[in-house]
Scaffold this motif. Structure first.
Motif, PDB file in Angstrom:
ATOM      1  N   UNK A  22       0.840  -1.199   0.000  1.00  0.00           N
ATOM      2  CA  UNK A  22       0.000   0.000   0.000  1.00  0.00           C
ATOM      3  C   UNK A  22       0.876   1.249   0.000  1.00  0.00           C
ATOM      4  N   UNK A  23       0.553   2.187  -0.903  1.00  0.00           N
ATOM      5  CA  UNK A  23       1.365   3.392  -1.040  1.00  0.00           C
ATOM      6  C   UNK A  23       0.544   4.673  -0.902  1.00  0.00           C
ATOM      7  N   UNK A  24      -0.599   4.559  -0.228  1.00  0.00           N
ATOM      8  CA  UNK A  24      -1.433   5.732  -0.004  1.00  0.00           C
ATOM      9  C   UNK A  24      -2.724   5.656  -0.783  1.00  0.00           C
ATOM     10  N   UNK A  28      -3.264   5.049  -7.151  1.00  0.00           N
ATOM     11  CA  UNK A  28      -3.702   4.598  -8.473  1.00  0.00           C
ATOM     12  C   UNK A  28      -4.805   5.472  -9.074  1.00  0.00           C
ATOM     13  N   UNK A  29      -4.996   6.662  -8.515  1.00  0.00           N
ATOM     14  CA  UNK A  29      -5.966   7.581  -9.108  1.00  0.00           C
ATOM     15  C   UNK A  29      -5.633   7.822 -10.577  1.00  0.00           C
ATOM     16  N   UNK A  30      -6.634   7.615 -11.446  1.00  0.00           N
ATOM     17  CA  UNK A  30      -6.472   7.943 -12.856  1.00  0.00           C
ATOM     18  C   UNK A  30      -5.656   6.966 -13.667  1.00  0.00           C
ATOM     19  N   UNK A 357     -16.874   0.833  -5.863  1.00  0.00           N
ATOM     20  CA  UNK A 357     -15.730   0.385  -6.655  1.00  0.00           C
ATOM     21  C   UNK A 357     -14.781   1.556  -6.928  1.00  0.00           C
ATOM     22  N   UNK A 358     -13.523   1.476  -6.478  1.00  0.00           N
ATOM     23  CA  UNK A 358     -12.607   2.588  -6.721  1.00  0.00           C
ATOM     24  C   UNK A 358     -12.145   2.676  -8.174  1.00  0.00           C
ATOM     25  N   UNK A 359     -12.353   1.589  -8.942  1.00  0.00           N
ATOM     26  CA  UNK A 359     -11.895   1.560 -10.328  1.00  0.00           C
ATOM     27  C   UNK A 359     -13.065   1.762 -11.286  1.00  0.00           C
ATOM     28  N   UNK A 360     -13.843   2.802 -11.073  1.00  0.00           N
ATOM     29  CA  UNK A 360     -14.822   3.219 -12.075  1.00  0.00           C
ATOM     30  C   UNK A 360     -14.744   4.741 -12.199  1.00  0.00           C
ATOM     31  N   UNK A 361     -15.694   5.324 -12.859  1.00  0.00           N
ATOM     32  CA  UNK A 361     -15.614   6.765 -13.133  1.00  0.00           C
ATOM     33  C   UNK A 361     -16.278   7.607 -12.045  1.00  0.00           C
ATOM     34  N   UNK A 362     -16.435   7.009 -10.872  1.00  0.00           N
ATOM     35  CA  UNK A 362     -16.972   7.761  -9.746  1.00  0.00           C
ATOM     36  C   UNK A 362     -18.046   6.984  -9.020  1.00  0.00           C
TER      37      UNK A 362
END
Length: 520
Positions: A22-24, A28-30, A357-362
Motif C-alpha cells: 500500500x502506497x497511499x 492509483x488515481x487515474x 468500486x474505486x476503479x470506475x468513473x466515480x
C-alpha cells in the motif's frame, strides 16, 4: 518492505501475489486499465430451458471441477443457507482445491470448516469472516491465503480480472424459469441483490437458487435473465429473521448512547451539516443510535438529507418515511424493516460497484458528506482495525469501511475506549484495515479526537464547545492507565491472510496465531 502505514509486507507475499505494498489512498488515481469479461454462450433456441433439477445438475452443467472458483453473496447474513448447501454438494462430488469467493462469511457457514481441513476449500476471498471459519484460518488450517477486501475492492478485483469466478451462485427470493431475479416477493426476502451484480457480469456461469418460482417475467428484475445460465428451485434459501442478528440492532447501553450523542454533536457542528447533506451510518449500536438522535435535530432545524446510502436499517428508513431524506440508495438491508421498505419508490437499489468500486468513473462513496463507522481498534495514527481481534484471531469484515472512510468528506469512527478489558484506543492496531489518512474524527466514551490533518474540523469543534476534545494520545494513555499496557499478540511466522487496500495493494498481513484456546 514497509508500506505507507508502516507495516512490514514480506517479500515472499509480494512475489506470491504479484501485488505491491500500500502506497497511499491516491496511488492509483487515474491509472487506466482494461476491463475483463467472461466467455458468453449465446442462447437463441426458443425451446431452451434454464431449469435444473438440483444443485448437482447445475454443477455438472457448469462444468464444475477441482481448482475452480465459486462465488456467493451474503444478503441473508446469519440466515444464509446457500453457501453450505452448494459446498456440501461440491464436497460430495469429491472436488478439491476450491477458491471460495464470497462477499462475506459468518457463523452460518461454520459447517465449512471440515472442508477447509480436508482440502476441499484451499483459498478464501471475502470482505472478512466470523465464527469458526475465522478461527480455522487463524490456526493455519487453510492451505492457501485468505484475501480480505472491501466491498468496493471486491468489485475491482472482478472487473480487472484478478478474481475469475467459474460459477456464481445467486440466492434469489424470487425467480422466474428464465432467470429474472428479485430480492422481494417471496418467502425469504432480503430486499436487494446488490453484491451479485458484478458476479452476474463477470462469472463464467451464473446459477440462480430460489425457493419461490414465479411466472415469467419476474419484473422489474434486480438481476436480469441475460446474465443467468441456470435456475434451481430448493426448499429454502435462507432464514429471514436471522438477517438482523449480530451488529444490526439498536442499543440501550448508556455508554454507547453517550457516544452516539457525541457523534451527533460532531455532525451538527461541522460545516457539511446543511440542507441536502449526504450520510451513511454503520450497523453498530452506537452508530444506529446516532442516526436516531440526529433525526431530532434535523426536525428542530428544518434540515433534510439529500441522500442516505449503504447497508440500511430501520432508523434510516424512518427518515425516508418522515420525509427527512430525499432518496435512499441501498446495497444491503440489515433488518427486516429495511427489507420491507424497499417498496418505497424513493428507496433505490444500487450495485456494489456503483456504491464503492474505486476503479470506475466515480462511486457514490465519493459524494458522501458524513460516514459514521465502528472499529475494533483505533491507534494513535488513526489507523483502524475491523477484521482481527486483539487476540489475533480473524473475527470481522472490512465491508464498506475503507471505501466510505476514504470517500466521505467527514469520516467519524465510534469506538469505546475499552472493549471489555482490552484498550481499543492503542499505540498500534493489531492489523490495519483502514488507513489513518481516511479517518477524520474518533468518538469515544472518554472524549473526541480529531485527526491533526483536519485542523479545519478541530477549530470548528473547539469554537462550538459541544464535545470534550482530547488528543488521540491522551485517550490511549487513559486506556492504558486503566488496564495497563497490553502485551503484543504472539503470532507465528506463517502468513495466513492479507488485508487488501481498495486499489489491490497490500495494507497488512495476518499471521497464524500462537497458543489461543478456542471454544469447542
Amino acid at each position: 518492505m514497509k508500506n505507507a502505514v508502516g507495516r512490514e509486507i514480506p517479500e515472499e507475499i509480494l512475489k506470491a501475489t504479484g501485488k505491491e505494498p500500500f502506497q497511499g489512498n491516491h496511488y492509483k488515481d487515474g491509472v487506466p486499465f482494461r476491463k475483463a469479461g467472461p466467455i458468453v454462450r449465446p442462447v437463441m433456441d426458443n425451446q431452451h430451458s434454464k431449469l435444473v433439477e438440483n444443485i448437482h445438475e447445475a454443477l455438472v452443467k457448469c462444468k464444475a471441477h477441482s481448482g475452480m472458483t465459486v462465488s456467493f453473496h451474503h444478503h441473508f447474513r446469519e440466515g444464509d443457507l446457500i453457501v453450505c448447501m452448494v459446498m456440501k454438494e461440491i464436497h460430495k462430488m469429491g472436488l478439491k482445491n476450491i477458491t471460495l469467493a464470497a462477499t462475506s462469511l459468518g457463523k452460518a457457514h461454520d459447517d465449512l470448516v471440515p472442508m477447509i481441513e480436508d482440502g476441499t476449500i484451499t483459498r478464501i476471498e471475502a470482505s472478512g469472516v466470523r465464527g469458526k471459519i475465522g478461527e480455522a484460518i487463524s490456526q493455519g488450517k487453510l492451505q492457501g491465503l485468505a484475501i480480505m477486501r472491501s466491498h468496493g475492492g471486491r468489485v475491482r478485483s472482478l472487473v480487472t480480472g484478478e478474481t475469475k469466478v467459474d460459477i456464481a451462485f445467486v440466492g434469489a427470493p424470487t425467480s422466474d424459469d428464465y432467470g429474472n431475479l428479485r430480492g422481494i416477493g417471496g418467502k425469504t426476502d432480503c430486499g436487494v441483490l446488490s453484491y451479485s451484480h458484478v458476479d452476474g457480469d463477470q462469472a463464467e456461469y451464473v446459477v440462480a437458487i430460489t425457493d419461490c418460482l414465479v411466472p415469467f417475467p419476474n419484473f422489474p428484475a434486480h438481476i436480469s435473465m441475460t446474465k443467468v445460465d441456470y435456475v434451481c428451485v430448493v426448499d429454502a434459501i435462507g432464514i429471514p429473521e436471522k438477517i438482523a442478528t449480530g451488529a444490526a440492532k439498536p442499543t440501550t447501553d448508556q455508554r454507547k448512547l453517550m457516544m452516539a450523542e457525541y457523534c451527533t454533536q460532531v455532525v451538527v457542528n461541522t460545516p457539511y451539516f446543511k440542507e441536502g447533506f449526504s450520510y451513511q451510518t454503520g450497523v453498530g449500536g452506537a452508530s444506529i443510535a446516532s442516526t436516531i438522535s440526529l433525526t431530532k435535530i434535523m426536525k428542530e432545524r428544518g434540515i433534510k438529507m439529500g441522500f442516505g446510502v449503504g447497508g440500511l436499517t430501520k432508523p434510516m428508513c424512518d427518515l425516508l418515511d418522515q420525509g427527512l431524506v430525499r432518496v435512499l440508495l441501498d446495497t444491503q438491508a440489515f433488518d427486516l424493516d429495511a427489507v420491507s421498505n424497499v417498496i418505497n419508490p424513493a428507496h433505490h437499489r444500487i450495485t456494489a460497484g456503483a456504491y464503492a468500486n474505486p476503479f470506475n468513473k466515480g462511486a457514490f462513496v465519493n459524494r458522501l458528506d458524513y460516514v459514521i463507522l465502528a472499529a475494533l481498534e483505533v491507534d494513535v495514527h488513526f489507523n483502524c482495525n475491523v477484521v482481527v481481534g486483539s487476540d489475533g484471531v480473524i473475527t470481522g469484515a472490512q465491508g464498506g469501511h475503507p471505501d466510505t472512510a476514504q470517500g466521505a468528506k467527514c469520516t467519524i469512527v465510534i469506538c469505546p475506549l475499552l472493549q471489555g478489558r482490552i484498550p481499543a484506543i492503542c499505540s498500534d492496531v493489531t492489523t490495519v484495515t483502514t488507513p489513518g489518512e481516511s479517518v477524520d474524527i474518533v468518538v469515544t466514551d472518554y472524549g473526541v479526537a480529531v485527526n491533526p490533518n483536519r485542523h479545519d474540523l478541530l477549530e470548528v469543534l473547539k469554537a462550538a464547545d459541544c464535545v470534550p476534545l482530547r488528543k488521540i494520545e491522551e485517550l490511549r494513555d487513559t486506556a492504558y492507565s486503566i488496564t495497563g499496557v497490553p502485551q503484543p499478540v504472539e503470532f507465528g511466522e506463517r502468513v495466513v491472510g492479507i488485508i487488501e487496500a481498495r486499489d489491490g495493494t497490500i495494507m497488512d498481513v495476518v499471521r497464524e496465531v500462537k497458543d489461543v484456546t478456542f471454544d469447542s
